[in-house]
Design an enzyme around this catalytic site. Structure first.
Site, PDB file in Angstrom:
ATOM      1  N   TRP A  24       0.976  -1.067  -0.237  1.00  0.00           N
ATOM      2  CA  TRP A  24       0.548  -0.224  -0.107  1.00  0.00           C
ATOM      3  C   TRP A  24       0.613   1.442  -0.341  1.00  0.00           C
ATOM      4  CZ3 TRP A  24      -4.724  -0.562  -2.341  1.00  0.00           C
ATOM      5  CH2 TRP A  24      -5.354  -1.571  -1.788  1.00  0.00           C
ATOM      6  N   ASP A  55      -1.352   6.469   5.983  1.00  0.00           N
ATOM      7  CA  ASP A  55      -2.543   5.526   6.212  1.00  0.00           C
ATOM      8  C   ASP A  55      -3.163   4.651   6.920  1.00  0.00           C
ATOM      9  OD1 ASP A  55      -4.063   3.591   5.011  1.00  0.00           O
ATOM     10  OD2 ASP A  55      -3.226   3.067   3.035  1.00  0.00           O
ATOM     11  N   LYS A  69     -12.733  -1.655   6.422  1.00  0.00           N
ATOM     12  CA  LYS A  69     -11.835  -2.510   6.393  1.00  0.00           C
ATOM     13  C   LYS A  69     -11.965  -2.853   8.931  1.00  0.00           C
ATOM     14  CE  LYS A  69      -9.066  -2.518   3.132  1.00  0.00           C
ATOM     15  NZ  LYS A  69      -8.225  -2.453   2.846  1.00  0.00           N
TER      16      LYS A  69
HETATM   17  C1  LIG Z   1      -7.543  -1.520   1.201  1.00  0.00           C
HETATM   18  C2  LIG Z   1      -6.584  -0.674   1.902  1.00  0.00           C
HETATM   19  C3  LIG Z   1      -6.153   0.713   1.058  1.00  0.00           C
HETATM   20  C4  LIG Z   1      -6.893   0.755  -0.583  1.00  0.00           C
HETATM   21  O1  LIG Z   1      -8.419   1.434  -0.146  1.00  0.00           O
HETATM   22  P1  LIG Z   1      -9.562   1.089  -1.460  1.00  0.00           P
HETATM   23  O2  LIG Z   1     -10.631   1.583  -0.652  1.00  0.00           O
HETATM   24  O3  LIG Z   1      -9.512  -0.615  -2.365  1.00  0.00           O
HETATM   25  O4  LIG Z   1      -9.054   2.309  -2.205  1.00  0.00           O
HETATM   26  C5  LIG Z   1      -5.177   1.846   1.000  1.00  0.00           C
HETATM   27  N1  LIG Z   1      -4.278   1.480   2.176  1.00  0.00           N
HETATM   28  C6  LIG Z   1      -4.529   0.430   2.787  1.00  0.00           C
HETATM   29  C7  LIG Z   1      -3.599   0.106   4.468  1.00  0.00           C
HETATM   30  C8  LIG Z   1      -5.329  -0.836   2.881  1.00  0.00           C
HETATM   31  O5  LIG Z   1      -5.826  -1.180   3.595  1.00  0.00           O
END
Ligand SMILES: *Cc1c(COP(=O)(O)O)cnc(C)c1O
Length: 368
Positions: free
Chosen positions: A106, A175, A199
């Site tokens: 990511w 993030d 998540k």
């Molecule tokens: C799932 C995830 C993303 C991407 O998320 P989307 O909503 O599918 O764009 C980005 N960063 C992390 C840490 C993730 O777990």
């Protein structure tokens, strides 16, 4: 015939608390006596305004977000923010450069996206495998960089920071998509935190952005208006139609977190659940192996191999089939790493983790 219970260990979209789903079901056709569903309600109605305000206030309360931070809701998921962050922040300093820590899929994707808008420096020696966090003593931050970026929990590789990177005054961006509200966090240490909801705090469709007010009026001219922090801040995230239903689901999840003791209680449970799984891995005499450094093993996503260090694919298939027969689903590792991945987000209960732990013990006994 009684339906067998399903336990969802998916990495995202992930399990939601049962009580949240039941409440959404109950309110689906008629929200709060309004006569309409949240799905068909004006985003400028008083009912929806209340949902937005409740969601923001619960976030502020759960994380003690200081008053000089904006809380906003964006479409485009976590990936949308890979673009929004540089589009809004890389122009903070005239050099238009940003420092990135690249510790998994990511953050690697985020760094690649940022390269479109400025200069990206990876501050540590490149990693061959995403199984550790390079020692901070090996980092060289760039003087004059606009911000320092890292991914707090690498969902695919199971690498989680349990410390806040020291940036010596530079703006810190994180993030937190896959460990948001899984533990307390000192928001005041950050310039910006973002998290996709699907998540740990809801369903797909919305990403939360928490950003310090003084950082929001530096967007590049080419920044799309829907990703512009200042525009969305001035419009309370209602410049255009937001992901109404996803925000509503988030409000229910946040209430559930609050009613269950808040982020401190979540942290206690998350430590407990992840320890149950790591303890079995550690004591399995290498039948189960987790490639991640012990110091940064994720509490949210536990990747492991079965049978031998690189994984015995036949055994792993048998492991997954057996789990599925017991109702335990979505345990397959990300296609880029293989093996098994157990995601243990807030909504996954101690009993759920116990069921997996018991199965792992049984499987070990049968195959060792
Ligand atoms: C799932 C995830 C993303 C991407 O998320 P989307 O909503 O599918 O764009 C980005 N960063 C992390 C840490 C993730 O777990």
């Amino acid at each position: 015939m009684e339906k067998k219970q399903t336990i969802n260990f998916g990495a995202g979209p992930a399990k939601l608390p049962q009580s949240v789903l039941l409440q959404a079901q109950k309110e689906l056709l008629d929200y709060n006596g309004s006569g309409v569903s949240v799905l068909e309600m004006s985003h400028r109605s008083s009912d929806f305004t209340k949902i937005m305000n409740t969601t923001e206030n619960l976030l502020r309360e759960l994380l003690s977000i200081p008053d000089n931070y904006k809380v906003m809701f964006f479409q485009g998921g976590g990936t949308g923010q890979f673009s929004a962050v540089p589009l809004n922040l890389i122009g903070l300093k005239e050099d238009r450069c940003a420092d990135y820590l690249v510790t998994g899929t990511w953050s690697s994707n985020a760094a690649k996206e940022a390269e479109k808008y400025g200069k990206v420096n990876v501050v540590h020696p490149k990693l061959d495998t995403y199984t550790k966090i390079p020692d901070p003593s090996s980092w060289s931050l760039t003087p004059g960089s606009s911000y320092v970026y890292y991914c707090c929990n690498e969902t695919v590789h199971g690498v989680e920071y349990n410390f806040i990177p020291e940036t010596h005054g530079a703006v810190l961006v994180s993030d937190m998509s896959s460990n948001f509200l899984s533990r307390p966090v000192d928001v005041s240490k950050f310039g910006l935190i973002f998290a996709g909801a699907q998540k740990n705090v809801g369903c797909a469709g919305v990403a939360v952005v928490i950003v310090r007010e003084d950082l929001i009026d530096h967007a590049l001219t080419e920044c799309p208006i829907v990703l512009n922090y200042q525009v969305q801040a001035q419009n309370n995230s209602l410049y255009n139609t937001p992901a109404c239903f996803s925000i509503y689901i988030m409000s229910l999840v946040l209430e559930w977190i609050k009613n269950n003791g808040g982020v401190d209680a979540m942290e206690t449970l998350n430590k407990k659940k992840s320890s149950m799984i790591y303890d079995i891995i550690n004591s399995s005499n290498h039948f189960y192996t987790c490639p991640v450094d012990v110091a940064c093993r994720s509490r949210m996503n536990v990747p492991f191999r079965v049978g031998k260090k690189q994984g015995d694919e036949t055994l792993e298939k048998e492991f997954l089939d057996g789990a599925s027969k017991l109702g335990m689903i979505s345990l397959k590792g990300h296609r880029s790493v293989g093996g098994i991945r157990a995601s243990l987000y807030n909504a996954v209960t101690v009993e759920d983790a116990q069921a997996l732990a018991n199965y792992m013990k049984e499987f070990l006994k049968e195959h060792q």
